[in-house]
Design a protein around this motif. Structure first.
Motif, short mmCIF file in Angstrom:
data_model
loop_
_atom_site.label_atom_id
_atom_site.label_comp_id
_atom_site.label_asym_id
_atom_site.label_seq_id
_atom_site.Cartn_x
_atom_site.Cartn_y
_atom_site.Cartn_z
N THR A 10 0.82 -1.21 0.00
CA THR A 10 0.00 0.00 0.00
C THR A 10 0.85 1.26 0.00
OG1 THR A 10 -1.73 -1.18 1.21
CG2 THR A 10 -1.84 1.21 1.20
N VAL A 11 1.79 1.36 0.94
CA VAL A 11 2.65 2.54 1.01
C VAL A 11 3.68 2.51 -0.12
CG1 VAL A 11 4.32 3.79 2.43
CG2 VAL A 11 2.30 2.77 3.49
N GLY A 12 4.23 1.33 -0.40
CA GLY A 12 5.25 1.22 -1.44
C GLY A 12 4.77 1.70 -2.79
N ARG A 13 3.56 1.32 -3.17
CA ARG A 13 3.02 1.78 -4.47
C ARG A 13 2.84 3.29 -4.49
NH1 ARG A 13 1.46 -2.13 -7.96
NH2 ARG A 13 1.20 -4.24 -7.10
N GLU A 14 2.36 3.85 -3.40
CA GLU A 14 2.22 5.31 -3.33
C GLU A 14 3.58 5.98 -3.47
OE1 GLU A 14 -0.14 7.50 -3.12
OE2 GLU A 14 -1.96 6.40 -2.61
N LEU A 15 4.58 5.43 -2.80
CA LEU A 15 5.91 6.01 -2.86
C LEU A 15 6.49 5.93 -4.26
CD1 LEU A 15 8.39 7.25 -1.48
CD2 LEU A 15 9.10 4.93 -0.86
N VAL A 16 6.35 4.77 -4.89
CA VAL A 16 6.84 4.61 -6.26
C VAL A 16 6.20 5.65 -7.18
CG1 VAL A 16 6.72 3.11 -8.29
CG2 VAL A 16 7.51 2.19 -6.11
N GLY A 17 4.88 5.84 -7.05
CA GLY A 17 4.20 6.81 -7.89
C GLY A 17 4.67 8.23 -7.65
N GLN A 18 4.92 8.59 -6.40
CA GLN A 18 5.36 9.96 -6.11
C GLN A 18 6.80 10.19 -6.55
OE1 GLN A 18 4.27 11.40 -2.16
NE2 GLN A 18 2.47 10.07 -2.13
N LEU A 19 7.65 9.20 -6.39
CA LEU A 19 9.02 9.34 -6.88
C LEU A 19 9.04 9.42 -8.40
CD1 LEU A 19 10.89 6.81 -4.54
CD2 LEU A 19 10.99 9.31 -4.45
N LEU A 20 8.21 8.61 -9.04
CA LEU A 20 8.13 8.62 -10.50
C LEU A 20 7.68 9.99 -10.99
CD1 LEU A 20 8.48 6.71 -12.95
CD2 LEU A 20 6.03 6.22 -12.78
N ALA A 21 6.71 10.59 -10.30
CA ALA A 21 6.21 11.91 -10.69
C ALA A 21 7.29 12.98 -10.58
CB ALA A 21 5.01 12.28 -9.83
N ARG A 22 8.27 12.76 -9.71
CA ARG A 22 9.37 13.71 -9.54
C ARG A 22 10.53 13.41 -10.49
NH1 ARG A 22 10.46 15.84 -3.48
NH2 ARG A 22 8.30 16.09 -2.79
N GLY A 23 10.41 12.34 -11.25
CA GLY A 23 11.48 12.00 -12.17
C GLY A 23 12.72 11.44 -11.49
N VAL A 24 12.53 10.85 -10.30
CA VAL A 24 13.65 10.32 -9.53
C VAL A 24 14.01 8.92 -10.04
CG1 VAL A 24 14.39 9.61 -7.21
CG2 VAL A 24 12.96 11.65 -7.51
N ARG A 25 15.28 8.65 -10.17
CA ARG A 25 15.72 7.31 -10.54
C ARG A 25 15.49 6.37 -9.37
NH1 ARG A 25 21.14 6.50 -11.25
NH2 ARG A 25 20.70 4.55 -12.36
N MET A 26 14.83 5.24 -9.65
CA MET A 26 14.53 4.32 -8.56
C MET A 26 14.59 2.89 -9.06
SD MET A 26 10.40 4.45 -8.09
CE MET A 26 10.14 6.00 -8.95
N ARG A 27 14.68 2.00 -8.11
CA ARG A 27 14.63 0.56 -8.38
C ARG A 27 13.64 -0.04 -7.38
NH1 ARG A 27 20.21 -1.35 -7.72
NH2 ARG A 27 20.45 -0.58 -9.86
N ALA A 28 12.66 -0.76 -7.89
CA ALA A 28 11.64 -1.36 -7.03
C ALA A 28 12.02 -2.81 -6.75
CB ALA A 28 10.28 -1.30 -7.71
N MET A 29 12.05 -3.16 -5.48
CA MET A 29 12.44 -4.50 -5.06
C MET A 29 11.22 -5.29 -4.64
SD MET A 29 15.07 -5.48 -1.98
CE MET A 29 14.33 -6.54 -0.74
N THR A 30 11.13 -6.52 -5.14
CA THR A 30 10.04 -7.41 -4.79
C THR A 30 10.49 -8.85 -4.97
OG1 THR A 30 7.78 -8.10 -5.38
CG2 THR A 30 9.13 -7.20 -7.14
N ARG A 31 9.84 -9.74 -4.27
CA ARG A 31 10.18 -11.16 -4.40
C ARG A 31 9.65 -11.74 -5.71
NH1 ARG A 31 7.88 -13.31 1.21
NH2 ARG A 31 6.36 -11.73 0.63
N ARG A 32 8.60 -11.10 -6.28
CA ARG A 32 7.99 -11.64 -7.50
C ARG A 32 7.72 -10.51 -8.49
NH1 ARG A 32 3.42 -15.99 -5.97
NH2 ARG A 32 3.95 -16.64 -8.09
N PRO A 33 8.74 -10.06 -9.20
CA PRO A 33 8.55 -8.95 -10.14
C PRO A 33 7.48 -9.20 -11.19
CG PRO A 33 10.88 -9.41 -9.80
CD PRO A 33 10.13 -10.52 -9.15
#
Length: 285
Positions: A10-33
Motif C-alpha cells: 500500500t505505502v510502497g506503491r504510493e511512494l513509487v508513484g510519487q518518486l516517479l512523478a518527480r522524475g527520480v531514478r529508482m529501483r523497485a524491489m520485490t520477491r515476485r517482479p
C-alpha cells in the motif's frame, strides 16, 4: 538511485508513484517482479529481505533506501537490509516503522519488532530517518467483504480511536526524506487530522457510498479467530489484536502536525481516502 523495498504494498506503491512523478531514478524491489503490476519504465529487481545474498545485487548503484518490512522477522530483515546497505556505501535509509515504537509503555509484538529493526538500522552506521505512522486508513479495506455481505463493519474496541493516516501522506513524507536534505537522524510520528473510532469510520464510509452501514462491535476473541480463518498465523494474529487494542489508549489518538510540517500540505481526512477508494467498496456493493 533510490531502492524501494515493499514496492508492491500500500505505502510502497504510493511512494513509487510519487518518486516517479518527480522524475527520480529508482529501483523497485520485490520477491515476485512478474506479479508487481508496476509501471513498465520502473527498474525492477528480484530480492528478498530474508535472503542477504539477494540484497547485494539489489544495492548496486544505490545511494538511498526505503525500508519496509513486516511480521515477526522485522528485526532480522531490517538487519539484513541495513548491513547490505552499509557494505554498498548507501548514504541514507528511511525506515517505515510503527507509531507505537515511540510509546515507552508499548511492549506488545509489533512495536517491539520495530524497535529492534530500528536499532539494527542505527547499528549499521548508515544515516537514517524513522517514519512512524500511528495507523493506516487503508486498513478499512479489510471491511470490504462484510460491507458486501452484510452491509456492516464488524470490529472490536468500539470505544477506541486512532488518528489514522492516509498512505499517500506517509509516502509524501518518505519522498521528502529521500529526496531533500536535513532529515538524517529524525523520527517522524505521523497521524491524520483527527482520531476516529471504527463506528465513526463506518459512518463516513456510509455517507461516501450513499448506503446505510452498521457498525457492530465484536469480541476480541471473535476478531482474532476471523484473522486466523483468513490465513493469518497465530503469532501474527496475536500481534495484530494487541495492536488493535491500543486504540483504547491515549497515545494513538494524538494528532501530530508532522505531515504538514514536512510536506507543506495538511494530511488528508478519512473522507478523502474513502472517496478515492470508493471503487473498492462500490464493487462490493
Amino acid at each position: 538511485m533510490i531502492l524501494v523495498t515493499g514496492a508492491t504494498g500500500t505505502v510502497g506503491r504510493e511512494l513509487v508513484g510519487q518518486l516517479l512523478a518527480r522524475g527520480v531514478r529508482m529501483r523497485a524491489m520485490t520477491r515476485r517482479p512478474e506479479l508487481a503490476e508496476l509501471p513498465d519504465d520502473i527498474e525492477m529487481v528480484r530480492a528478498d529481505l530474508g535472503d542477504p545474498d539477494s540484497l547485494t545485487a539489489a544495492m548496486r548503484g544505490v545511494d538511498r533506501v526505503f525500508l519496509l518490512s513486516s511480521g515477526p522477522e522485522i528485526p532480522t530483515h531490517d538487519a539484513n537490509l541495513a548491513q547490505a546497505a552499509a557494505r554498498a556505501g548507501v548514504e541514507h535509509i528511511v525506515k517505515l516503522s510503527s507509531g507505537r515504537t515511540g510509546d515507552d509503555t508499548a511492549t506488545d509484538p509489533i512495536p517491539t519488532w520495530h524497535r529492534a529493526g530500528e536499532q539494527a538500522v542505527r547499528d549499521s552506521g548508515v544515516p537514517w530517518t524513522m517514519v512512524r505512522p500511528l495507523g493506516f486508513m487503508a486498513n478499512a479495506l479489510h471491511w470490504v467483504g462484510s460491507i458486501r455481505d452484510h452491509g456492516a463493519v464488524y470490529a472490536p474496541f468500539g470505544q477506541g480511536s486512532i488518528a489514522v493516516v492516509d498512505p499517500h501522506d506517509i509516502a509524501a513524507v518518505a519522498t521528502s526524506a529521500l529526496t531533500t536534505e536535513s532529515h538524517e537522524g529524525q523520527i517522524y510520528t505521523l497521524s491524520g487530522p483527527q482520531p476516529l473510532s471504527p463506528g465513526e469510520q463506518t459512518e463516513i464510509l456510509a455517507d461516501v457510498l450513499g448506503r446505510p452501514l452498521r457498525y457492530i462491535e465484536v469480541a476480541p476473541a471473535t476478531a482474532r479467530q476471523s484473522l486466523i480463518d483468513h490465513g493469518v498465523q497465530d503469532e501474527m494474529a496475536d500481534a495484530i489484536m494487541a495492536l488493535r487494542a491500543t486504540a483504547l489508549e491515549a497515545f494513538t489518538s494524538v494528532v501530530h502536525p508532522t505531515v504538514e510540517h514536512i510536506t507543506g500540505v495538511l494530511p488528508r481526512p478519512f473522507r478523502v481516502w474513502a472517496e478515492n477508494h470508493r471503487a473498492h467498496f462500490a464493487r462490493a456493493a
